[in-house]
Design a protein around this motif. Sequence first.
Motif, mmCIF file in Angstrom:
data_model
loop_
_atom_site.group_PDB
_atom_site.id
_atom_site.type_symbol
_atom_site.label_atom_id
_atom_site.label_comp_id
_atom_site.label_asym_id
_atom_site.label_seq_id
_atom_site.Cartn_x
_atom_site.Cartn_y
_atom_site.Cartn_z
ATOM 1 N N GLU A 1 0.812 -1.170 -0.063
ATOM 2 C CA GLU A 1 -0.062 0.103 -0.068
ATOM 3 C C GLU A 1 0.850 1.265 0.241
ATOM 4 N N CYS A 2 2.043 1.152 0.922
ATOM 5 C CA CYS A 2 2.740 2.439 1.020
ATOM 6 C C CYS A 2 3.578 2.849 -0.164
ATOM 7 N N PHE A 3 3.625 1.797 -1.396
ATOM 8 C CA PHE A 3 4.388 2.173 -2.604
ATOM 9 C C PHE A 3 3.508 3.089 -3.593
ATOM 10 N N ASP A 4 2.296 3.315 -3.077
ATOM 11 C CA ASP A 4 1.487 4.375 -3.708
ATOM 12 C C ASP A 4 1.038 5.519 -2.834
ATOM 13 N N LYS A 5 1.594 6.721 -3.171
ATOM 14 C CA LYS A 5 1.456 7.799 -1.879
ATOM 15 C C LYS A 5 -0.089 8.100 -1.815
ATOM 16 N N GLY A 6 -0.688 8.213 -3.057
ATOM 17 C CA GLY A 6 -2.241 8.406 -3.036
ATOM 18 C C GLY A 6 -3.154 7.437 -2.371
ATOM 19 N N THR A 7 -2.772 6.395 -2.282
ATOM 20 C CA THR A 7 -3.620 5.705 -1.443
ATOM 21 C C THR A 7 -3.062 4.772 -0.157
ATOM 22 N N ASN A 8 -2.262 5.282 0.174
ATOM 23 C CA ASN A 8 -1.197 4.951 1.392
ATOM 24 C C ASN A 8 -2.002 5.390 2.627
ATOM 25 N N HIS A 9 -2.545 4.564 3.341
ATOM 26 C CA HIS A 9 -2.988 5.004 4.894
ATOM 27 C C HIS A 9 -2.334 4.243 5.888
ATOM 28 N N CYS A 10 -1.219 3.731 5.806
ATOM 29 C CA CYS A 10 -0.545 3.080 6.915
ATOM 30 C C CYS A 10 0.030 4.022 7.832
ATOM 31 N N VAL A 11 -0.233 3.887 8.923
ATOM 32 C CA VAL A 11 0.379 4.686 9.850
ATOM 33 C C VAL A 11 1.720 4.782 10.041
ATOM 34 N N ILE A 12 2.362 3.433 9.952
ATOM 35 C CA ILE A 12 3.901 3.330 10.340
ATOM 36 C C ILE A 12 4.681 3.637 8.987
ATOM 37 N N THR A 13 4.208 3.971 8.174
ATOM 38 C CA THR A 13 5.003 4.539 6.642
ATOM 39 C C THR A 13 6.116 5.241 6.981
ATOM 40 N N PRO A 14 5.954 6.218 8.000
ATOM 41 C CA PRO A 14 7.218 7.035 8.129
ATOM 42 C C PRO A 14 8.361 6.545 8.520
ATOM 43 N N ALA A 15 8.220 5.358 9.559
ATOM 44 C CA ALA A 15 9.330 4.957 10.263
ATOM 45 C C ALA A 15 9.652 3.452 9.784
ATOM 46 N N CYS A 16 8.617 3.072 8.791
ATOM 47 C CA CYS A 16 8.743 1.680 8.307
ATOM 48 C C CYS A 16 9.902 1.164 7.280
ATOM 49 N N THR A 17 10.571 0.390 7.568
ATOM 50 C CA THR A 17 11.954 0.238 6.508
ATOM 51 C C THR A 17 11.403 -1.062 5.618
ATOM 52 N N LEU A 18 10.358 -1.784 5.921
ATOM 53 C CA LEU A 18 9.934 -2.711 4.942
ATOM 54 C C LEU A 18 9.777 -2.315 3.409
ATOM 55 N N LYS A 19 9.338 -1.213 3.408
ATOM 56 C CA LYS A 19 9.083 -0.629 1.752
ATOM 57 C C LYS A 19 10.506 -0.545 1.361
ATOM 58 N N HIS A 20 11.472 -0.300 2.045
ATOM 59 C CA HIS A 20 12.980 -0.211 1.519
ATOM 60 C C HIS A 20 13.611 -1.373 1.104
ATOM 61 N N ALA A 21 13.356 -2.319 1.857
ATOM 62 C CA ALA A 21 13.728 -4.017 1.594
ATOM 63 C C ALA A 21 12.962 -4.393 0.302
ATOM 64 N N LEU A 22 11.854 -4.177 0.248
ATOM 65 C CA LEU A 22 10.757 -4.774 -0.926
ATOM 66 C C LEU A 22 11.224 -3.791 -2.135
ATOM 67 N N ASN A 23 11.618 -2.603 -2.003
ATOM 68 C CA ASN A 23 12.066 -1.775 -3.169
ATOM 69 C C ASN A 23 13.263 -2.222 -3.570
#
Length: 145
Positions: free
Chosen positions: A91-113
């Motif tokens: 979800e956090c890969f799309d800024k327009g539809t991202n509602h995840c509260v931990i996005t600012p601190a989450c490192t999972l998106k970096h690992a998946l990217n």
Amino acid sequence: MQLKKYTDYALRVLIYTGTKPNDELASIKEISEVFNISQHHLGKIVFELNKMGLLETIRGRNGGIRLAKPAAEINVGLLVRSLESDFNLLECFDKGTNHCVITPACTLKHALNKALHAFFKVLDEYTVQDLISNEEELRALMGMH
């Protein structure tokens, strides 16, 4: 990560046409029968691959399709990038539809990217020629003589 069936089928069309001898044309009908894919669906894929300059279509009674360029010049990574439209793994890969509260601190998106970039780095190393290097085995499995 899962590729769309459309991309899968497009790769199969290129593999099939790539294993045909240079003077032989393939047909949507025979590809449809080999892979059990609807001719209508394959027609759309062939149209798109033709627009992309990867397939040549020859009209008429003795018409058919063939690769528009050597298999060694068709890069798999570029093809997948062209046919796939959604690489938003989370979800956090799309800024327009991202509602995840931990996005600012989450490192999972970096690992998946990083993993996504590695995925394409590997695909970029392959051409359709690499996918058909075992041509005799493929031809036998596809019922070509």
